[in-house]
Design an enzyme around this catalytic site. Structure first.
Site, PDB file in Angstrom:
ATOM      1  CD  GLU A 162      26.939 -17.582  36.930  1.00  0.00           C
ATOM      2  OE1 GLU A 162      26.430 -18.107  38.067  1.00  0.00           O
ATOM      3  OE2 GLU A 162      27.359 -18.283  35.823  1.00  0.00           O
ATOM      4  CG  ASP A 166      25.201 -22.572  27.762  1.00  0.00           C
ATOM      5  OD1 ASP A 166      26.042 -22.437  28.435  1.00  0.00           O
ATOM      6  OD2 ASP A 166      24.475 -21.461  27.291  1.00  0.00           O
TER       7      ASP A 166
END
Lengths: 386, 289
Positions: free
Chosen positions: B30, B41
């Site tokens: 990925e 994040d």
């Protein structure tokens, strides 16, 4: 409750937040139709918040402009010194209705943080506020206020240390704590249903303008002017006037110079997705969000509420950018002419209103939403004068 | 499935890194394109992304990285909504597909607003992955799974990526079961904050088909280990096996691949971090992207 305004809005969020947004929308739907909720909101808006706020004829400022009459909607007189109280109270009551015991908030100028801290104290909810480190320095009095009101202030160092970074930090907190925490978003931005909830709680401004202007001069104003960062005081001013013939003018921060993009997303940005909504965004060719700059922390934001994006595209409202120096000039005019210290955010709107008044005949009326008071900005204004 | 952040500064060693990751046992990779405001994040990946952006990482670096990686291993791209939207949806997904990407993961695109994205991705021949998260009703999981392509990305806990506040885990099994009921052919991969082999095993025991590891790999790369050492690290933590003998599910069963795409398989077992009992730094921080 619209999920989209034209193509704008939506809820571009991590899946983790979806249940909370659904719960918020459901709670809001039931609350707005509940006479007991509405009665408590009205009672606290009046007895704690000091509503309604006056509509004041700025005679001397009108004389300075030499044209249309300038009237001020005095949101600076709301408890806490800004319109932010209206939304913080409403969402605080929603949080309590959902059984959430903890509030988090972002703040730029500190006004929303102060409002949330006040409501948290009044409703007995734990309150934590995220604030960029640059903003903490330039709006230091509000940091002190929040702490005195019992809130915890988390400094945010990432990015530029301004409003956008504070929202990022608050969203990250919320993703982790969503079951027990309500994110009390302070502007008409963010994922659905926040923009419509904030707009409705702030619409008390425009509703009062309607009856107060009829009472004061027998009709609605010709032009309504408000500053736009995320756009909550502007949408609150505009919303109840959208179906009237009143012209609507939103004023963004133009930044320090003509070369600067400032923070004028509607004037200088293009459609993009930031903080959960599709709207106008200042960004580069790769879709990275641009750095912004403005003398006013409350307008220093690269995005804007999605309903403003649609009002812009549909032509129902117009948006302009006003530079730092002009806002500072308007700040001094209002101080000297009317004895009122405005916040730097609505000082942008004041400058645009004076300019508009100059070009209009004396029988026209302009209402400017004075969204907050300027005590927090004395240091910035003094520094600019040196 | 490991997550690798595209960073212009790593360009010279990119091919070696991807090969090392494949040799370390990963079944797909990925590739993350950094975004200025990555709200899902955690601190490690957010800081790495900001560093990559400051170093000038741009869209063309992503396209180059996809091209390189896709020659070696099935490749998906992960980025936030605005870098794709700001470029034009059709254009950005078209460019990624042409470079050889097979899948697209957009962490701030919830299913509710994904219809135009699904159409654009399908037209380009990209699998648009959907997310499921704790707290979702079985009905929602089923609806989301029906529209998922490639695999279903199950967020393992409340929180951002990487080692964060230790938010209590909620049981994943009901979500996995709901997804498998709705789409027996669809692989469910678990990511976000899987910190040790026990966590990976728990994820797989919930019935999931694989896991995603991101933050731990990023930390390895930041230590400037050689690609070969990275491969050894991945091999050491080894493939985690899912228990039971439920039918194997791979993304390959999703609608037919476009001509230029390599056969995409995120495979039933991907890299999971070791570290149960070792207390080692790297393993302790293993986490999903």
């Amino acid at each position: 409750m619209p999920r989209r305004y034209g193509p704008y809005g939506g809820a571009y969020v991590p899946e983790t937040l979806v249940p909370a947004l659904v719960e918020l929308e459901r709670t809001w739907r039931s609350a707005r139709g509940d006479p007991a909720f509405r009665a408590e909101l009205a009672r606290l808006a009046s007895t704690l918040g000091g509503r309604p706020t006056p509509l004041y004829f700025a005679r001397n400022l009108t004389r300075r402009a030499g044209g249309a009459e300038i009237w001020l909607k005095r949101e600076d007189l709301v408890h806490g010194g800004a319109h932010k109280f209206n939304n913080a109270l409403g969402q605080g009551l929603l949080a309590r209705r959902m059984g959430k015991r903890r509030l988090i908030a972002e703040t730029g100028a500190g006004q929303h943080g102060v409002a949330t801290a006040m409501i948290g104290a009044a409703l007995g909810l734990q309150t934590e506020v995220y604030m960029g480190v640059v903003d903490m320095e330039r709006q230091a009095p509000n940091v002190e206020r929040m702490r005195l009101l019992g809130a915890t202030v988390h400094p945010v160092e990432s990015g530029l240390g301004t409003l956008k970074d504070a929202i990022n930090a608050a969203l990250r907190d919320w993703i982790a704590t969503v079951r027990t925490t309500h994110y009390l978003l302070g502007s008409a931005v963010g994922p659905h249903p926040f923009p419509s909830i904030v707009a409705e709680f702030q619409s008390v401004i425009g509703r009062e303008i309607r009856w107060q202007s009829r009472r004061a001069f027998g009709r609605l104003p010709d032009l309504a002017v408000a500053c736009v960062g995320g756009g909550s005081n502007a949408i609150g001013t505009f919303h109840p006037l959208i179906r009237s013939s009143v012209e609507l003018l939103g004023v963004e921060a133009g930044g320090p110079s003509a070369a600067s993009r400032g923070a004028a997303s509607l004037v200088r940005g293009r459609p993009g997705i930031l903080h959960g909504a599709l709207s106008y965004v200042l960004q580069d060719a790769d879709g990275q969000i641009a750095d912004t700059e403005s003398v006013s922390a409350g307008l220093d934001y690269a995005g804007v509420g999605p309903e403003h994006a649609w009002l812009r595209d549909s032509g129902r409202a117009r948006y302009v950018a006003v530079r730092d120096a002009d806002a500072l000039r308007a700040f001094r005019w209002l101080a000297q002419d009317e004895g009122i210290l405005p916040a730097l955010e609505p000082s942008h709107a004041l400058w645009a209103a004076v300019r508009a008044a100059r070009r209009r005949p004396k029988d026209q009326r302009i209402v400017v939403t004075l969204s907050g008071r300027g005590d927090k900005d004395l240091e910035v204004v003094a520094r600019a004068a040196r | 499935m490991p997550y690798l952040l595209v960073d212009r500064r790593r360009r010279s060693q990119w091919r070696r890194v991807v090969r090392a990751v494949r040799d370390g046992g990963a079944s797909a990779v990925e590739l993350g394109f950094p975004f200025s405001d990555p709200i899902a994040d955690g601190p490690v990946l957010a800081a790495a992304g900001q560093g990559a952006l400051r170093a000038g990482t741009g869209w063309s670096d992503l396209v180059d990285a996809v091209r390189d990686a896709a020659e070696v291993i099935p490749t998906a791209v992960m980025t936030y909504a605005n870098p794709l939207f700001g470029r034009g949806l059709a254009r950005s997904v078209g460019e990624l597909a042409a470079a050889g990407a097979g899948g697209l993961i957009v962490p701030d695109l919830s299913w509710d607003d994904s219809a135009p994205w699904r159409r654009a991705a399908e037209r380009a021949g990209l699998d648009l992955v959907q997310f499921a998260a704790p707290g979702a009703s079985a009905r929602r999981v089923a609806r989301v799974a029906r529209d998922a392509r490639g695999f279903l990305y199950l967020v393992s806990r409340y929180g951002t990526t990487g080692r964060g506040a230790a938010a209590p885990r909620s049981p994943l099994a009901p979500i996995v079961a709901a997804a498998h009921r709705a789409r027996p052919d669809l692989a469910v991969l678990v990511g976000f904050g899987i910190r040790d082999r026990a966590g990976a095993r728990r994820a797989l025991e919930s019935g999931a088909d694989g896991v995603v590891v991101g933050t731990a790999l990023e930390e390895q790369l930041e230590r400037e280990v050689t690609p070969e050492a990275l491969g050894r690290w991945l091999r050491r933590i080894g493939p985690a096996r899912r228990s039971g003998d439920a039918p194997e599910r791979t993304p390959a069963r999703s609608p037919g691949p476009a001509p230029r795409r390599p056969d995409r398989t995120a495979a039933p077992a991907a890299a999971a971090s070791d570290g149960a009992g070792t207390g080692s730094d790297e393993a302790g921080r293993a986490a999903g992207a």
